[in-house]
Enzyme design. Structure first.
Site, PDB file in Angstrom:
ATOM      1  N   ASP A  38       0.849  -1.203   0.000  1.00  0.00           N
ATOM      2  CA  ASP A  38       0.000   0.000   0.000  1.00  0.00           C
ATOM      3  C   ASP A  38       0.873   1.238   0.000  1.00  0.00           C
ATOM      4  O   ASP A  38       1.752   1.375   0.864  1.00  0.00           O
ATOM      5  CB  ASP A  38      -0.920  -0.014   1.235  1.00  0.00           C
ATOM      6  CG  ASP A  38      -2.115   0.914   1.070  1.00  0.00           C
ATOM      7  OD1 ASP A  38      -1.914   2.099   0.755  1.00  0.00           O
ATOM      8  OD2 ASP A  38      -3.247   0.444   1.247  1.00  0.00           O
ATOM      9  N   ASN A  97      -6.558  -5.546  -4.886  1.00  0.00           N
ATOM     10  CA  ASN A  97      -7.602  -4.771  -4.206  1.00  0.00           C
ATOM     11  C   ASN A  97      -7.383  -3.262  -4.318  1.00  0.00           C
ATOM     12  O   ASN A  97      -8.328  -2.490  -4.225  1.00  0.00           O
ATOM     13  CB  ASN A  97      -7.627  -5.219  -2.734  1.00  0.00           C
ATOM     14  CG  ASN A  97      -8.352  -4.256  -1.828  1.00  0.00           C
ATOM     15  OD1 ASN A  97      -9.582  -4.291  -1.735  1.00  0.00           O
ATOM     16  ND2 ASN A  97      -7.619  -3.364  -1.157  1.00  0.00           N
ATOM     17  N   TYR A 173     -13.398   4.532 -13.624  1.00  0.00           N
ATOM     18  CA  TYR A 173     -13.460   3.511 -12.558  1.00  0.00           C
ATOM     19  C   TYR A 173     -14.256   2.287 -13.025  1.00  0.00           C
ATOM     20  O   TYR A 173     -13.810   1.144 -12.893  1.00  0.00           O
ATOM     21  CB  TYR A 173     -14.104   4.147 -11.322  1.00  0.00           C
ATOM     22  CG  TYR A 173     -14.248   3.235 -10.136  1.00  0.00           C
ATOM     23  CD1 TYR A 173     -13.157   2.950  -9.311  1.00  0.00           C
ATOM     24  CD2 TYR A 173     -15.480   2.668  -9.803  1.00  0.00           C
ATOM     25  CE1 TYR A 173     -13.299   2.115  -8.198  1.00  0.00           C
ATOM     26  CE2 TYR A 173     -15.627   1.845  -8.706  1.00  0.00           C
ATOM     27  CZ  TYR A 173     -14.533   1.569  -7.904  1.00  0.00           C
ATOM     28  OH  TYR A 173     -14.678   0.748  -6.813  1.00  0.00           O
ATOM     29  N   LYS A 177     -12.892  -1.571 -13.730  1.00  0.00           N
ATOM     30  CA  LYS A 177     -13.459  -2.720 -13.015  1.00  0.00           C
ATOM     31  C   LYS A 177     -14.069  -3.726 -13.990  1.00  0.00           C
ATOM     32  O   LYS A 177     -13.971  -4.939 -13.776  1.00  0.00           O
ATOM     33  CB  LYS A 177     -14.497  -2.254 -11.989  1.00  0.00           C
ATOM     34  CG  LYS A 177     -13.917  -1.403 -10.854  1.00  0.00           C
ATOM     35  CD  LYS A 177     -12.925  -2.186 -10.018  1.00  0.00           C
ATOM     36  CE  LYS A 177     -12.516  -1.437  -8.754  1.00  0.00           C
ATOM     37  NZ  LYS A 177     -11.555  -2.204  -7.943  1.00  0.00           N
ATOM     38  N   THR A 207     -15.900   2.133   4.281  1.00  0.00           N
ATOM     39  CA  THR A 207     -14.481   2.503   4.284  1.00  0.00           C
ATOM     40  C   THR A 207     -14.416   4.020   4.159  1.00  0.00           C
ATOM     41  O   THR A 207     -15.459   4.684   4.095  1.00  0.00           O
ATOM     42  CB  THR A 207     -13.739   1.882   3.078  1.00  0.00           C
ATOM     43  OG1 THR A 207     -14.248   2.468   1.879  1.00  0.00           O
ATOM     44  CG2 THR A 207     -13.887   0.367   3.013  1.00  0.00           C
TER      45      THR A 207
HETATM   46  N1  LIG Z   1     -16.011   0.272  -0.125  1.00  0.00           N
HETATM   47  C1  LIG Z   1     -16.892  -0.216  -0.960  1.00  0.00           C
HETATM   48  O1  LIG Z   1     -18.085  -0.302  -0.657  1.00  0.00           O
HETATM   49  C2  LIG Z   1     -16.462  -0.686  -2.317  1.00  0.00           C
HETATM   50  C3  LIG Z   1     -17.444  -0.859  -3.303  1.00  0.00           C
HETATM   51  C4  LIG Z   1     -17.053  -1.343  -4.538  1.00  0.00           C
HETATM   52  C5  LIG Z   1     -15.724  -1.657  -4.773  1.00  0.00           C
HETATM   53  N2  LIG Z   1     -14.795  -1.443  -3.818  1.00  0.00           N
HETATM   54  C6  LIG Z   1     -13.404  -1.813  -4.130  1.00  0.00           C
HETATM   55  O2  LIG Z   1     -12.793  -2.386  -2.983  1.00  0.00           O
HETATM   56  C7  LIG Z   1     -11.394  -2.096  -2.996  1.00  0.00           C
HETATM   57  C8  LIG Z   1     -10.967  -1.459  -1.687  1.00  0.00           C
HETATM   58  O3  LIG Z   1     -11.683  -0.257  -1.537  1.00  0.00           O
HETATM   59  P1  LIG Z   1     -11.763   0.559  -0.169  1.00  0.00           P
HETATM   60  O4  LIG Z   1     -13.152   1.071  -0.080  1.00  0.00           O
HETATM   61  O5  LIG Z   1     -11.183  -0.247   0.939  1.00  0.00           O
HETATM   62  O6  LIG Z   1     -10.796   1.793  -0.546  1.00  0.00           O
HETATM   63  P2  LIG Z   1      -9.665   2.567   0.304  1.00  0.00           P
HETATM   64  O7  LIG Z   1      -9.373   3.807  -0.470  1.00  0.00           O
HETATM   65  O8  LIG Z   1     -10.048   2.675   1.729  1.00  0.00           O
HETATM   66  O9  LIG Z   1      -8.435   1.560   0.189  1.00  0.00           O
HETATM   67  C9  LIG Z   1      -7.710   1.390  -0.991  1.00  0.00           C
HETATM   68  C10 LIG Z   1      -6.256   1.295  -0.626  1.00  0.00           C
HETATM   69  O10 LIG Z   1      -5.498   1.102  -1.834  1.00  0.00           O
HETATM   70  C11 LIG Z   1      -4.303   1.847  -1.738  1.00  0.00           C
HETATM   71  N3  LIG Z   1      -3.811   2.096  -3.088  1.00  0.00           N
HETATM   72  C12 LIG Z   1      -4.440   2.749  -4.096  1.00  0.00           C
HETATM   73  N4  LIG Z   1      -3.648   2.788  -5.180  1.00  0.00           N
HETATM   74  C13 LIG Z   1      -2.488   2.147  -4.858  1.00  0.00           C
HETATM   75  C14 LIG Z   1      -1.293   1.856  -5.551  1.00  0.00           C
HETATM   76  N5  LIG Z   1      -1.110   2.232  -6.838  1.00  0.00           N
HETATM   77  N6  LIG Z   1      -0.306   1.167  -4.908  1.00  0.00           N
HETATM   78  C15 LIG Z   1      -0.475   0.765  -3.635  1.00  0.00           C
HETATM   79  N7  LIG Z   1      -1.602   1.012  -2.927  1.00  0.00           N
HETATM   80  C16 LIG Z   1      -2.591   1.696  -3.526  1.00  0.00           C
HETATM   81  C17 LIG Z   1      -4.709   3.112  -0.990  1.00  0.00           C
HETATM   82  O11 LIG Z   1      -3.591   3.744  -0.370  1.00  0.00           O
HETATM   83  C18 LIG Z   1      -5.712   2.569   0.028  1.00  0.00           C
HETATM   84  O12 LIG Z   1      -5.101   2.262   1.277  1.00  0.00           O
HETATM   85  C19 LIG Z   1     -11.151  -1.231  -4.221  1.00  0.00           C
HETATM   86  O13 LIG Z   1     -10.744  -2.047  -5.293  1.00  0.00           O
HETATM   87  C20 LIG Z   1     -12.510  -0.647  -4.491  1.00  0.00           C
HETATM   88  O14 LIG Z   1     -12.676  -0.279  -5.846  1.00  0.00           O
HETATM   89  C21 LIG Z   1     -15.115  -0.956  -2.596  1.00  0.00           C
END
Ligand SMILES: NC(=O)c1ccc[n+]([C@@H]2O[C@H](COP(=O)([O-])OP(=O)(O)OC[C@H]3O[C@@H](n4cnc5c(N)ncnc54)[C@H](O)[C@@H]3O)[C@@H](O)[C@H]2O)c1
Length: 308
Positions: A38, A97, A173, A177, A207
């Site tokens: 991360d 992720n 986005y 996906k 989140t």
């Molecule tokens: N939260 C939801 O309800 C939801 C819904 C649909 C999809 N998602 C997907 O779930 C996954 C996690 O989402 P989240 O809500 O926990 O987001 P978040 O932003 O809390 O966490 C994502 C993490 O990825 C890290 N990151 C991003 N780009 C990076 C890179 N190039 N290198 C290293 N680290 C990197 C960020 O620093 C962050 O800590 C994502 O793929 C998101 O698209 C989440």
């Protein structure tokens, strides 16, 4: 804790917080060794902070190590796999992720934001699958799987209902996906003989991303209120189940998880067929319109009471 993953090594991208962190915690709780990859970026992918990966890895204990660079380059993917080999002797589980968001209507979006989101959310996953799967396949030949052969390989790509239904202003986005879903299918096919599985999981969980939703109408307000009640550990439970020995026959599938509900999504297949003739334009509407897919967004489709 049952120690289901005692001898496995995992890379989880975006594991410093949110859903990725919950997945890393769950894999470690089952005995796996995990690289917390991360870069600590903002939601838009700016301003990295190495503390995010370092602090999470420290909190997870001896079985976790931090990788604080961006994962969005072929070099980083190679470095991650080498780190796993050096520290854990191999690599068995990859969870793609990490993701960023740079929303804008298609008529206003900046192509540089499109490029950044595609590289970060889609290409990065390919780079890591590319680097890790080559090693996973070879592990089968070198006996890492023991006498029974190597059937441990697991790849999980975290997608989004936005990539399946679409959502306003999320061209980059949603496209990334949707692309990740295609990558999952082909990965599952290419690695089937090597007994390595690849599945896509669309999560719903509270989140920092759901926290900053600014509701534009009542439907979005109620979606947000519901989303804030859903813990990320449910996503981690599903990902861990897919990575467990019992998950070895599940591949090429698209699953969703929202609290205690787990969905199996259908995958696009023809739903109707006509023969093209001189009046094709008229026939398209006259013969197929009752089968057209409407423009329901993912927020509308999943704006129902979650099971928490
Ligand atoms: N939260 C939801 O309800 C939801 C819904 C649909 C999809 N998602 C997907 O779930 C996954 C996690 O989402 P989240 O809500 O926990 O987001 P978040 O932003 O809390 O966490 C994502 C993490 O990825 C890290 N990151 C991003 N780009 C990076 C890179 N190039 N290198 C290293 N680290 C990197 C960020 O620093 C962050 O800590 C994502 O793929 C998101 O698209 C989440």
């Amino acid at each position: 804790m049952t120690g289901l993953l005692e001898v496995r090594a995992a890379i989880v991208t975006g594991a410093g917080r949110g859903i990725g962190r919950a997945i890393a915690e769950s894999l470690v709780a089952e005995g796996a060794s995990v690289i917390v990859a991360d870069n600590g970026a903002s939601i838009g992918g700016e301003d990295g902070d190495p503390k995010v990966a370092n602090e999470t890895a420290a909190a997870l204990g001896k079985k976790a190590i931090a990788f604080a660079d961006s994962v969005a380059s072929p070099g980083a993917a190679k470095a991650l796999v080498e780190l796993a080999i050096k520290n854990f002797g191999g690599i068995d589980i990859v969870v793609n992720n990490a993701a960023i968001l740079r929303d804008a209507f298609v008529f206003r979006a900046d192509p540089r934001d499109w490029d950044a989101v595609i590289r970060n959310n889609l290409s990065a996953a390919f780079y890591l699958i590319n680097a890790a799967s080559a090693v996973m396949r070879d592990q089968g030949k070198t006996g890492r799987g023991g006498a029974g052969g190597y059937d441990w390989g697991r790849i999980v790509n975290i997608v989004s209902s936005a990539g399946l239904y679409g959502n306003l202003g999320q061209a980059a986005y949603a496209s990334a996906k949707a692309g990740l879903f295609g990558l999952t299918r082909v990965t599952a096919m290419d690695l089937a003989r090597a007994q390595i599985t690849a599945n896509a999981v669309a999560p719903f969980a509270r989140t920092r991303v759901t926290d900053i939703i600014q509701p534009a109408n009542d439907a979005q307000k109620s979606y947000k209120e519901r989303a804030l009640r859903i813990g990320a550990h449910h996503v981690a439970n599903l990902v861990t189940a897919l990575c467990s020995p019992a998950g070895k026959a599940i591949t090429g599938q698209l699953l969703g998880v929202r609290g205690r509900e787990v969905f199996l999504f259908g995958q696009p297949r023809p739903v109707a067929r006509i023969e093209a003739g001189a009046s094709l334009a008229q026939d398209l509407s006259a013969k197929l319109s009752d089968k057209f897919t409407d423009l329901t967004t993912d927020l509308e489709a999943f704006n129902t009471e979650p099971l928490v």
